[in-house]
Design an enzyme around this catalytic site. Structure first.
Site, mmCIF file in Angstrom:
data_model
loop_
_atom_site.group_PDB
_atom_site.id
_atom_site.type_symbol
_atom_site.label_atom_id
_atom_site.label_comp_id
_atom_site.label_asym_id
_atom_site.label_seq_id
_atom_site.Cartn_x
_atom_site.Cartn_y
_atom_site.Cartn_z
ATOM 1 N N GLU A 84 -11.409 1.091 -3.257
ATOM 2 C CA GLU A 84 -11.679 0.818 -1.847
ATOM 3 C C GLU A 84 -12.248 2.048 -1.146
ATOM 4 O O GLU A 84 -11.699 3.147 -1.255
ATOM 5 C CB GLU A 84 -10.361 0.382 -1.191
ATOM 6 C CG GLU A 84 -10.468 -0.084 0.244
ATOM 7 C CD GLU A 84 -9.126 -0.616 0.768
ATOM 8 O OE1 GLU A 84 -8.251 -0.973 -0.049
ATOM 9 O OE2 GLU A 84 -8.944 -0.645 1.992
ATOM 10 N N LYS A 107 -1.295 -0.893 -4.224
ATOM 11 C CA LYS A 107 -2.482 -0.089 -3.902
ATOM 12 C C LYS A 107 -2.027 1.349 -3.730
ATOM 13 O O LYS A 107 -1.074 1.618 -3.000
ATOM 14 C CB LYS A 107 -3.107 -0.635 -2.617
ATOM 15 C CG LYS A 107 -4.129 0.267 -1.953
ATOM 16 C CD LYS A 107 -4.925 -0.505 -0.918
ATOM 17 C CE LYS A 107 -4.921 0.178 0.433
ATOM 18 N NZ LYS A 107 -5.717 -0.575 1.426
ATOM 19 N N SER A 118 0.864 -1.178 0.000
ATOM 20 C CA SER A 118 0.000 0.000 0.000
ATOM 21 C C SER A 118 0.899 1.225 0.000
ATOM 22 O O SER A 118 1.701 1.409 0.921
ATOM 23 C CB SER A 118 -0.890 -0.032 1.249
ATOM 24 O OG SER A 118 -1.633 1.166 1.360
ATOM 25 N N LYS A 177 -10.136 -6.777 7.817
ATOM 26 C CA LYS A 177 -9.077 -6.471 8.786
ATOM 27 C C LYS A 177 -9.534 -7.067 10.106
ATOM 28 O O LYS A 177 -10.616 -6.733 10.598
ATOM 29 C CB LYS A 177 -8.895 -4.968 8.949
ATOM 30 C CG LYS A 177 -8.245 -4.284 7.758
ATOM 31 C CD LYS A 177 -8.115 -2.802 7.988
ATOM 32 C CE LYS A 177 -7.515 -2.123 6.764
ATOM 33 N NZ LYS A 177 -7.720 -0.661 6.811
ATOM 34 N N GLY A 182 -4.491 -4.299 5.929
ATOM 35 C CA GLY A 182 -3.382 -4.109 6.866
ATOM 36 C C GLY A 182 -3.501 -2.793 7.597
ATOM 37 O O GLY A 182 -4.173 -1.861 7.129
ATOM 38 N N ASP A 221 -14.057 -1.211 3.218
ATOM 39 C CA ASP A 221 -13.098 -1.412 4.312
ATOM 40 C C ASP A 221 -13.756 -0.857 5.581
ATOM 41 O O ASP A 221 -14.419 -1.604 6.328
ATOM 42 C CB ASP A 221 -11.780 -0.687 3.948
ATOM 43 C CG ASP A 221 -10.758 -0.626 5.080
ATOM 44 O OD1 ASP A 221 -11.048 -1.071 6.199
ATOM 45 O OD2 ASP A 221 -9.640 -0.116 4.859
ATOM 46 N N ASP A 272 -7.356 3.273 -2.936
ATOM 47 C CA ASP A 272 -8.052 3.361 -1.645
ATOM 48 C C ASP A 272 -8.249 4.833 -1.303
ATOM 49 O O ASP A 272 -7.279 5.582 -1.139
ATOM 50 C CB ASP A 272 -7.227 2.664 -0.561
ATOM 51 C CG ASP A 272 -7.948 2.583 0.784
ATOM 52 O OD1 ASP A 272 -9.065 3.127 0.906
ATOM 53 O OD2 ASP A 272 -7.375 1.979 1.723
ATOM 54 N N LYS A 320 -2.998 5.145 -2.505
ATOM 55 C CA LYS A 320 -3.926 5.969 -1.726
ATOM 56 C C LYS A 320 -4.320 7.162 -2.584
ATOM 57 O O LYS A 320 -3.457 7.782 -3.231
ATOM 58 C CB LYS A 320 -3.231 6.444 -0.442
ATOM 59 C CG LYS A 320 -2.975 5.315 0.542
ATOM 60 C CD LYS A 320 -4.282 4.839 1.153
ATOM 61 C CE LYS A 320 -4.036 3.775 2.213
ATOM 62 N NZ LYS A 320 -5.276 3.347 2.852
HETATM 63 C C1 NPQ Z 1 -6.424 1.082 4.804
HETATM 64 N N1 NPQ Z 1 -4.073 0.752 5.553
HETATM 65 O O1 NPQ Z 1 -6.520 0.095 4.133
HETATM 66 C C2 NPQ Z 1 -5.320 1.269 5.813
HETATM 67 C C3 NPQ Z 1 -5.531 2.394 6.675
HETATM 68 C C4 NPQ Z 1 -4.484 2.862 7.570
HETATM 69 C C5 NPQ Z 1 -2.081 -0.251 4.753
HETATM 70 O O2 NPQ Z 1 -3.425 1.122 3.475
HETATM 71 C C6 NPQ Z 1 -1.244 5.662 10.024
HETATM 72 C C7 NPQ Z 1 -1.855 6.505 9.136
HETATM 73 C C8 NPQ Z 1 -1.567 4.346 10.076
HETATM 74 C C9 NPQ Z 1 -2.820 5.977 8.312
HETATM 75 C C10 NPQ Z 1 -2.874 2.507 9.274
HETATM 76 C C11 NPQ Z 1 -3.270 0.609 4.537
HETATM 77 C C12 NPQ Z 1 -2.517 3.835 9.240
HETATM 78 C C13 NPQ Z 1 -3.168 4.660 8.367
HETATM 79 C C14 NPQ Z 1 -3.844 2.053 8.441
HETATM 80 C C15 NPQ Z 1 -4.124 4.154 7.526
HETATM 81 O O3 NPQ Z 1 -7.283 1.928 4.704
HETATM 82 MG MG MG Z 2 -8.565 0.923 3.320
#
Ligand code: NPQ
Ligand code: MG
Length: 367
Positions: free
Chosen positions: A213, A161, A135, A262, A290, A238, A188, A163
């Site tokens: 996502e 992935k 990610s 999750k 994750g 999610d 995402d 963001k």
């Molecule tokens: C998700 N994680 O799927 C998350 C959200 C997430 C791996 O993309 C600090 C700041 C910690 C933002 C842990 C991934 C975080 C965070 C998880 C976001 O949406």
């Molecule tokens: Mg997510």
């Protein structure tokens, strides 16, 4: 087994690379580790909460409070033969899924260790390795993002992935897609959009994405159903899926065609397996999300992802992607086929490094 004592550890781990999403940027990852002791054995569970209630309403402080004052007293000194015994003791507590998950998962680890069994077998998993991806957070510039993706592709990750947020979406994703035409790619939004942004998502329909996502509100399913009806690309929920019931409602109304599971968000391994089974019955694929876990939580994610309906690569990257020095060993290393292996050894198969734990620990509670 009788739960003889329980420890809570609040730790803070510096990330290798800051992680930015549509709701903020994080450089140090807090978490709470739960240890349950019985008959000379210890089971570990991780509560991957953040300092602020931005991804979830739960924070380090709410999880610490609910664990210390309600969940821990409910199981301390009690007999447990199966995870359902713990869940029954939690039944009066509403919500606080991440706090529950940490303690329930510690008990799973304890029970697996007591039987000399690897956790994934106890969960019903068959595979010994699981497909994974990475990610990639929002970066200051497109060039920096491309550098990040280049690095991860070179390391062997076959699924990425990205963001996204308003102003960092279609053009960014299109650039990555053109550079890597065969990469398994998904995005995402972490709830950064509204239904008024439907045209933005329709423009992404041509980018050959595995899924989009959580584009809309964190607790919405109704608007997601409206958006899904306008898109060919599957929507994956999610944040909105915090229980088995919500998963069923989302599938019933067509709010998504994929679910990200999750363990912490759904309140522990038992609910995670139930959602996995429900989706399997409906022909809906799931994958393992994750939360930048330590090796303790990562091992649970790998174990869970060995179940058969985990049909898309998980957000479970190698340990080196997250922390310089994890509090548990051995580290997870990416295999050449973009998979991670289930560790050997009973339970979660990783062991805590006590000096490392103490060196990053902010708070300790023993009962
Ligand atoms: C998700 N994680 O799927 C998350 C959200 C997430 C791996 O993309 C600090 C700041 C910690 C933002 C842990 C991934 C975080 C965070 C998880 C976001 O949406
Ligand atoms: Mg997510």
């Amino acid at each position: 087994m009788k739960i003889e004592s329980i420890e809570l550890h609040h730790v803070a781990m510096p990330l290798v690379h800051p992680f930015e999403t549509s709701f903020g940027r994080e450089e140090v990852r807090p978490c709470i580790l739960v240890a349950v002791h019985s008959q000379g054995l210890t089971g570990w569970g991780e509560c991957p909460v953040e300092a602020a209630p931005f991804y979830s309403y739960e924070t380090v402080e709410t999880a610490w409070h609910v664990l210390r004052d309600f969940l821990v007293p409910a199981v301390l000194g009690q007999p447990v033969e199966r995870p359902a015994d713990v869940i029954a003791r939690f039944s009066r507590v509403r919500g606080h899924q991440m706090a529950r998950a940490a303690l329930e998962n510690a008990v799973w680890d304890l029970l697996a260790r007591a039987q000399g069994m690897r956790l994934h077998r106890l969960l019903g998993g068959q595979r010994d390795r699981v497909p994974v991806g990475v990610s990639v957070g929002i970066e200051a510039t497109l060039d920096q993002l491309l550098d990040q993706v280049t690095g991860y592709v070179a390391q062997g990750y076959r699924r990425v992935k990205l963001k996204i947020k308003p102003g960092w979406d279609v053009e960014v994703v299109r650039t990555v897609r053109r550079r890597w035409p065969d990469l398994l790619l998904q995005v995402d939004a972490n709830s950064a959009y509204t239904l008024a942004d439907a045209p933005t998502f329709r423009r992404m329909d041509d980018l050959d994405l595995l899924l989009i996502e959580q584009p809309l509100d964190y607790d919405d399913i109704v608007d997601h159903a409206t958006l899904q009806a306008q898109l060919r690309t599957p929507i994956c929920l999610d944040e909105s899926i915090t229980s088995v019931e919500r998963a069923r409602w989302a599938l019933d109304i067509g709010a998504c065609r994929v679910i990200n599971i999750k363990v912490a968000r759904v309140g522990g391994l038992t609910n995670a397996i139930r959602i996995h089974d429900l989706c399997g019955e409906r022909g809906v694929p799931v994958w393992c999300g994750g939360m930048l876990e330590t090796n303790v939580g990562r091992s649970v994610n790998v174990a869970l992802a060995t179940l058969p309906n985990f049909r898309l690569p998980g957000d479970i990257s190698a340990s080196a992607r997250y922390y310089q020095a994890d509090i548990a060993a051995p580290d997870f290393v990416l295999n050449s086929d973009s998979t991670l292996s289930v560790p050997d050894g009973p339970g979660i198969g990783v062991h805590i490094l006590p000096e490392r734990l103490v060196s990053v620990r902010l708070r300790h509670h023993v009962v």
